[in-house]
Write an enzyme that holds these catalytic residues in place. Structure first.
Site, PDB file in Angstrom:
ATOM      1  N   LYS A 185       3.965  -6.904   3.946  1.00 37.38           N
ATOM      2  CA  LYS A 185       3.720  -5.504   3.618  1.00 37.38           C
ATOM      3  C   LYS A 185       3.479  -4.765   4.925  1.00 37.38           C
ATOM      4  O   LYS A 185       2.971  -5.312   5.905  1.00 37.38           O
ATOM      5  CB  LYS A 185       2.549  -5.330   2.670  1.00 37.38           C
ATOM      6  CG  LYS A 185       1.168  -5.723   3.182  1.00 37.38           C
ATOM      7  CD  LYS A 185       0.458  -4.742   4.094  1.00 37.38           C
ATOM      8  CE  LYS A 185       0.404  -3.347   3.498  1.00 37.38           C
ATOM      9  NZ  LYS A 185      -0.327  -2.425   4.476  1.00 37.38           N
ATOM     10  N   ASN A 231       0.482  10.572   5.614  1.00 39.14           N
ATOM     11  CA  ASN A 231      -0.770  10.272   6.309  1.00 39.14           C
ATOM     12  C   ASN A 231      -1.806  11.390   6.189  1.00 39.14           C
ATOM     13  O   ASN A 231      -3.008  11.133   6.220  1.00 39.14           O
ATOM     14  CB  ASN A 231      -0.483   9.963   7.784  1.00 39.14           C
ATOM     15  CG  ASN A 231       0.112   8.564   7.919  1.00 39.14           C
ATOM     16  OD1 ASN A 231      -0.595   7.575   7.847  1.00 39.14           O
ATOM     17  ND2 ASN A 231       1.427   8.497   8.072  1.00 39.14           N
ATOM     18  N   THR A 283      -0.415  -2.895  11.168  1.00 41.70           N
ATOM     19  CA  THR A 283      -1.075  -2.846   9.866  1.00 41.70           C
ATOM     20  C   THR A 283      -0.133  -3.471   8.855  1.00 41.70           C
ATOM     21  O   THR A 283       0.457  -2.827   8.028  1.00 41.70           O
ATOM     22  CB  THR A 283      -1.453  -1.437   9.409  1.00 41.70           C
ATOM     23  OG1 THR A 283      -2.181  -1.562   8.201  1.00 41.70           O
ATOM     24  CG2 THR A 283      -0.311  -0.528   9.223  1.00 41.70           C
ATOM     25  N   THR A 294       0.869  -1.190   0.000  1.00 44.35           N
ATOM     26  CA  THR A 294       0.000   0.000   0.000  1.00 44.35           C
ATOM     27  C   THR A 294       0.900   1.233   0.000  1.00 44.35           C
ATOM     28  O   THR A 294       1.282   1.719  -1.056  1.00 44.35           O
ATOM     29  CB  THR A 294      -0.971  -0.014   1.195  1.00 44.35           C
ATOM     30  OG1 THR A 294      -0.243  -0.244   2.403  1.00 44.35           O
ATOM     31  CG2 THR A 294      -2.028  -1.086   1.029  1.00 44.35           C
ATOM     32  N   GLU A 336       6.817   4.809   7.081  1.00 46.50           N
ATOM     33  CA  GLU A 336       6.402   5.971   6.303  1.00 46.50           C
ATOM     34  C   GLU A 336       7.254   7.189   6.639  1.00 46.50           C
ATOM     35  O   GLU A 336       7.230   7.694   7.758  1.00 46.50           O
ATOM     36  CB  GLU A 336       4.924   6.250   6.561  1.00 46.50           C
ATOM     37  CG  GLU A 336       4.036   5.173   5.971  1.00 46.50           C
ATOM     38  CD  GLU A 336       2.586   5.281   6.381  1.00 46.50           C
ATOM     39  OE1 GLU A 336       1.750   4.652   5.718  1.00 46.50           O
ATOM     40  OE2 GLU A 336       2.286   5.972   7.377  1.00 46.50           O
TER      41      GLU A 336
END
Length: 400
Positions: free
Chosen positions: A174, A395, A185, A148, A271
């Protein structure tokens, strides 16, 4: 992506196809077919607002005889109510029809945006074609298809010899944000063609996840969708039924190493992350206390922004330690090291500590924060990363 030397896991075939779950041009649907008799064990998110596919997967795996996995990226099918559960079951039914198996032999997984319904027409239309593309060499494309916000695929493999038989172990994962222990997640799938009994595989997945995926944090948020699945097809070698069986230790070591490498790859690909940091806590009263302190440090936004700025602001470290300890803490026994540089001694700034030495450590892409509590004999560690401007941007713009 570059060519990788990924071995075939006998008894596993994979297919990755574009289902257009989102408005993108890429593979986003993964189908995994497992040979009859494969043992399958899994751990799932501890988030009580778990997604529909998690609910269905937990129900179906309990029945045994898993023959397939289906994974979509781009939509989490979480917080989607009765319709979400129906969609997850319908996906399993479509896979079952394509593979000529029972729907309860299919485990569904989803990852992506929360609160939106799956585009079922497009998803169901893609499944028959994916069944026709199943390939034992499909691991690299599989690793890409489940991404993702990941910036790169995550895939690790091992080959080992057990009783003269070459055994393969391959894992993909992932995950990049909304990462915290008790799963995250993240989705992870690890398969071997060794044979492992169901009860032993259940034990193995709990142990290796505890030492890998439950030791990482990007932002302290536990997802609604995460899962880690361990599969043993039994296509090669003799069945391993206990920790005393020949080859058990070698196989366990390979599976454990793959889980740890995949977990660390998720943190490295956090991220917007620019730093990979190990937080090591020694001298705790218990393993639980050591982990509590480690995660309090590793999750603190103030610590994480200091990591990004390469600012060895050790006041933020002692703040986090104090927040984590329940009851009294003899601060005179606390010591903190940045790699080999001692920053805190006897509860205060270490004599001889120079700010420049701390800055040099914090400027490195990888380093260790080691905390000595002086309270007991227990030690634990976690892996974390920094908070950068990139994390906020990713985000803030996640749904735009």
């Amino acid at each position: 992506m570059p060519e990788l030397s990924i071995p075939v896991v006998e008894g596993v075939r994979l297919a990755s196809v574009p289902a257009r779950i989102k408005d993108w041009e890429r593979n986003d649907l993964l189908l995994v077919e497992l040979a009859e008799g494969t043992s399958v064990a899994a751990t799932f998110t501890q988030n009580t607002f778990c997604a529909a596919p998690v609910t269905v997967a937990k129900e179906y795996i309990a029945k045994g005889e898993v023959r397939a996995l289906v994974v979509n990226a781009g939509n989490a099918n979480a917080a989607t109510g009765v319709r979400g559960l129906a969609d997850a079951r319908a996906t399993c039914e479509a896979v079952a029809d394509a593979l000529k198996i029972s729907a309860e032999q299919v485990l569904p997984f989803s990852t992506g945006v929360i609160g939106e319904h799956l585009p079922m027409e497009r998803l169901l239309a893609a499944i028959p074609g994916s069944a026709g593309q199943l390939d034992p060499a499909g691991w690299e494309l599989a690793a890409e298809s489940i991404m993702t916000t990941d910036t790169r695929p995550k895939i690790v493999s091992r080959k080992l010899m057990i009783n003269g038989e070459e055994i393969a172990v391959v894992g993909i994962a992932k995950g990049s944000g909304m990462i915290q222990p008790n799963m995250a997640t993240m989705l992870a799938y690890v398969a071997t063609d060794a044979g492992v009994t169901q009860s032993l595989l259940d034990q193995m997945v709990r142990e290796v996840v505890a030492a890998s995926f439950n030791r990482i944090s990007v932002d302290g948020d536990t997802s609604t969708n995460d899962a880690c699945v361990l599969m043993a097809t039994g296509a090669r070698g003799e069945m391993i039924s206990s920790s005393e069986s020949t080859g058990y230790l070698e196989l366990y070591r390979a599976i454990s190493e793959i889980h740890i490498e995949l977990a660390q790859a998720i943190v490295r690909d956090g991220e917007g992350a620019t730093k990979f940091v190990t937080v090591q806590v020694d001298g705790a009263l218990s393993s639980e206390e050591a982990l509590t302190v480690a995660f309090e440090v590793g999750d603190s936004p103030l610590v994480k922004t200091a990591l990004y700025a390469s600012d060895p602001n050790w006041g933020r470290l002692v703040m986090a330690i104090g927040n984590a300890i329940q009851g009294e803490l003899d601060t005179d026994k606390v010591e903190i090291f940045l790699d080999d540089v001692q920053v805190v001694s006897a509860g205060g700034r270490a004599s001889g500590y120079q700010e420049q030495a701390g800055e040099q450590v914090f400027s490195k892409p990888e380093f260790t924060i080691r905390i000595e509590l002086g309270r007991g004999a227990s030690s634990e560690h976690i892996w974390t990363c920094d908070f950068s401007h990139g994390y906020v941007t990713i985000n803030a713009e996640y749904r735009t």
